[in-house]
Design a protein around this motif. Structure first.
Motif, PDB file in Angstrom:
ATOM      1  N   ALA A   1       0.820  -1.215   0.000  1.00 60.46           N
ATOM      2  CA  ALA A   1       0.000   0.000   0.000  1.00 60.46           C
ATOM      3  C   ALA A   1       0.851   1.260   0.000  1.00 60.46           C
ATOM      4  CB  ALA A   1      -0.917   0.002   1.211  1.00 60.46           C
ATOM      5  N   ASP A   2       0.430   2.222  -0.814  1.00 68.79           N
ATOM      6  CA  ASP A   2       0.964   3.579  -0.775  1.00 68.79           C
ATOM      7  C   ASP A   2       0.008   4.491  -0.021  1.00 68.79           C
ATOM      8  OD1 ASP A   2       3.188   3.003  -2.653  1.00 68.79           O
ATOM      9  OD2 ASP A   2       1.551   2.746  -4.085  1.00 68.79           O
ATOM     10  N   SER A   3      -1.257   4.018   0.148  1.00 69.42           N
ATOM     11  CA  SER A   3      -2.277   4.808   0.816  1.00 69.42           C
ATOM     12  C   SER A   3      -3.223   3.874   1.566  1.00 69.42           C
ATOM     13  CB  SER A   3      -3.069   5.636  -0.212  1.00 69.42           C
ATOM     14  OG  SER A   3      -4.008   6.484   0.425  1.00 69.42           O
ATOM     15  N   LEU A   4      -3.711   4.332   2.706  1.00 74.27           N
ATOM     16  CA  LEU A   4      -4.672   3.590   3.520  1.00 74.27           C
ATOM     17  C   LEU A   4      -6.002   4.326   3.491  1.00 74.27           C
ATOM     18  CD1 LEU A   4      -2.393   2.979   6.638  1.00 74.27           C
ATOM     19  CD2 LEU A   4      -2.982   1.281   4.902  1.00 74.27           C
ATOM     20  N   CYS A   5      -7.102   3.590   3.297  1.00 67.66           N
ATOM     21  CA  CYS A   5      -8.421   4.207   3.193  1.00 67.66           C
ATOM     22  C   CYS A   5      -9.271   3.932   4.427  1.00 67.66           C
ATOM     23  CB  CYS A   5      -9.157   3.683   1.959  1.00 67.66           C
ATOM     24  SG  CYS A   5     -10.842   4.323   1.797  1.00 67.66           S
ATOM     25  N   VAL A   6      -9.870   4.987   4.957  1.00 56.76           N
ATOM     26  CA  VAL A   6     -10.908   4.883   5.980  1.00 56.76           C
ATOM     27  C   VAL A   6     -12.188   5.409   5.354  1.00 56.76           C
ATOM     28  CG1 VAL A   6     -11.725   5.684   8.217  1.00 56.76           C
ATOM     29  CG2 VAL A   6      -9.302   5.172   7.896  1.00 56.76           C
ATOM     30  N   HIS A   7     -13.226   4.589   5.281  1.00 57.14           N
ATOM     31  CA  HIS A   7     -14.467   5.019   4.652  1.00 57.14           C
ATOM     32  C   HIS A   7     -15.171   6.077   5.501  1.00 57.14           C
ATOM     33  CE1 HIS A   7     -13.977   1.357   2.175  1.00 57.14           C
ATOM     34  NE2 HIS A   7     -14.626   2.080   1.292  1.00 57.14           N
ATOM     35  N   GLY A   8     -15.484   7.203   4.878  1.00 55.08           N
ATOM     36  CA  GLY A   8     -16.107   8.298   5.605  1.00 55.08           C
ATOM     37  C   GLY A   8     -17.512   8.006   6.072  1.00 55.08           C
ATOM     38  N   ASP A   9     -18.183   7.028   5.445  1.00 57.65           N
ATOM     39  CA  ASP A   9     -19.553   6.718   5.824  1.00 57.65           C
ATOM     40  C   ASP A   9     -19.651   5.577   6.821  1.00 57.65           C
ATOM     41  OD1 ASP A   9     -18.678   4.918   3.847  1.00 57.65           O
ATOM     42  OD2 ASP A   9     -20.738   4.408   3.307  1.00 57.65           O
ATOM     43  N   SER A  10     -18.512   5.032   7.243  1.00 56.95           N
ATOM     44  CA  SER A  10     -18.523   3.938   8.216  1.00 56.95           C
ATOM     45  C   SER A  10     -18.858   4.465   9.612  1.00 56.95           C
ATOM     46  CB  SER A  10     -17.157   3.237   8.266  1.00 56.95           C
ATOM     47  OG  SER A  10     -16.861   2.625   7.023  1.00 56.95           O
ATOM     48  N   PRO A  11     -19.586   3.695  10.412  1.00 57.04           N
ATOM     49  CA  PRO A  11     -19.831   4.107  11.799  1.00 57.04           C
ATOM     50  C   PRO A  11     -18.502   4.285  12.536  1.00 57.04           C
ATOM     51  CG  PRO A  11     -21.267   2.283  11.189  1.00 57.04           C
ATOM     52  CD  PRO A  11     -20.262   2.425  10.085  1.00 57.04           C
ATOM     53  N   GLY A  12     -18.354   5.386  13.244  1.00 59.07           N
ATOM     54  CA  GLY A  12     -17.120   5.627  13.979  1.00 59.07           C
ATOM     55  C   GLY A  12     -15.940   5.979  13.106  1.00 59.07           C
ATOM     56  N   ALA A  13     -16.196   6.487  11.883  1.00 61.54           N
ATOM     57  CA  ALA A  13     -15.107   6.760  10.940  1.00 61.54           C
ATOM     58  C   ALA A  13     -14.083   7.737  11.499  1.00 61.54           C
ATOM     59  CB  ALA A  13     -15.680   7.300   9.627  1.00 61.54           C
ATOM     60  N   VAL A  14     -14.545   8.768  12.177  1.00 61.78           N
ATOM     61  CA  VAL A  14     -13.619   9.774  12.710  1.00 61.78           C
ATOM     62  C   VAL A  14     -12.722   9.161  13.770  1.00 61.78           C
ATOM     63  CG1 VAL A  14     -13.427  11.957  13.955  1.00 61.78           C
ATOM     64  CG2 VAL A  14     -15.177  11.678  12.182  1.00 61.78           C
ATOM     65  N   ASP A  15     -13.297   8.390  14.664  1.00 64.92           N
ATOM     66  CA  ASP A  15     -12.501   7.735  15.710  1.00 64.92           C
ATOM     67  C   ASP A  15     -11.512   6.749  15.100  1.00 64.92           C
ATOM     68  OD1 ASP A  15     -11.850   7.040  18.500  1.00 64.92           O
ATOM     69  OD2 ASP A  15     -12.820   5.125  18.037  1.00 64.92           O
ATOM     70  N   ILE A  16     -11.952   6.023  14.075  1.00 64.69           N
ATOM     71  CA  ILE A  16     -11.062   5.069  13.412  1.00 64.69           C
ATOM     72  C   ILE A  16      -9.884   5.806  12.773  1.00 64.69           C
ATOM     73  CG2 ILE A  16     -10.857   3.477  11.464  1.00 64.69           C
ATOM     74  CD1 ILE A  16     -13.746   2.587  12.075  1.00 64.69           C
ATOM     75  N   ALA A  17     -10.186   6.869  12.016  1.00 66.85           N
ATOM     76  CA  ALA A  17      -9.121   7.616  11.347  1.00 66.85           C
ATOM     77  C   ALA A  17      -8.148   8.212  12.356  1.00 66.85           C
ATOM     78  CB  ALA A  17      -9.731   8.720  10.478  1.00 66.85           C
TER      79      ALA A  17
END
Length: 273
Positions: A234-250
């Motif tokens: 990976a050159d980039s990691l994705c956190v889905h913005g629409d996932s529950p708790g996305a902000v905490d995950i990121a």
């Protein structure tokens, strides 16, 4: 950046001199309907995959998201998808290749206009949802998306799943490819994403997700949905913005990487040019 190849024999790498991009799908609200916390995520991620109006987003949402990204020094990417607002772009559509090329051109151009008014420009292209998954193997659609990027700006990097037909065709065409891993999605033993409708497809534990991201950065295999060890480049990691708790995950992912000495930074330059 090149398309990933099997890495079973690659040694674990130190992380004190490593950098990784952290991206998220943003700009997916529509009218009075709001999805995700774009403002909060833009204070954490380094690249924003902004919807272009076909699967989500409207002109006001797109312009606002681009303005917020520019304010925070976040790279803007065009997240292109099928013309499928009702299905959020998560349904496969058998679009004729020529039409798909033009659909993608239209979307890149629309977002690039908003990005330029905000003071930057589109810096890369990433397919969304069902299109992203289809062009892992769908030769004609993958070629159609490659053709659109080449026609618009052959200097634009493209993001996708390592080993996909999409990235292979893009690389053969001379485009810069960016390999992506998903922080909050489960993998099959083949290294593809587990379909969203299947059990265990989406991960929710922020600490577990952050630990897995660090393993990916270190080039250590991660567990597939059946427990198989799978190498992920990976050159980039994705956190889905629409996932529950996305902000905490990121936030947890960024903190975990930072604590390990990994620099979280965009893979492409940011700023008007």
């Amino acid at each position: 950046m090149t398309t990933a190849h099997p890495t079973h024999h690659r040694p674990t790498r130190r992380t004190d001199d490593v950098r990784i991009d952290l991206n998220s799908d943003l700009g997916e609200s529509f009218g009075r309907w709001e999805l995700g916390d774009d403002a909060a995520l833009l204070s954490i991620v380094t690249s924003a995959n902004v919807a272009c109006g076909f699967h989500a987003g409207d002109p006001t949402v797109l312009r606002t998201t681009c303005e917020q990204a520019v304010e925070r020094g976040v790279a803007i990417g065009a997240q292109v998808g099928y013309r499928d607002l009702a299905g959020f772009g998560r349904r496969f559509i058998d679009v004729p290749p020529a039409d798909l090329t033009n659909d993608v051109l239209y979307q890149i151009g629309a977002l690039d206009a908003m990005a330029r008014v905000a003071g930057d420009r589109v810096r890369y292209v990433k397919p969304h949802g069902a299109l992203y998954n289809a062009i892992v193997h769908h030769e004609k659609q993958a070629a159609a998306v490659v053709e659109a990027v080449l026609a618009y700006d052959p200097g634009l990097p493209v993001m996708g799943l390592p080993g996909s037909r999409w990235l292979r065709l893009a690389e053969e065409a001379g485009l810069t490819v960016v390999r992506e891993a998903f922080a909050d999605r489960a993998y099959t033993p083949e290294g593809t994403l587990v379909p969203r409708g299947q059990p265990g497809a989406i991960l929710h534990d922020a600490t577990e997700i952050a630990d897995r991201c660090l393993r990916i950065v270190r080039r250590e295999p991660v567990a597939a949905v059946d427990g198989t060890a799978v190498p992920i480049e990976a050159d980039s990691l994705c956190v889905h913005g629409d996932s529950p708790g996305a902000v905490d995950i990121a936030r947890t992912v960024a903190a975990r990487l930072g604590a390990a000495g990994v620099a979280v930074a965009p893979f492409t330059a940011v700023g008007a040019s």
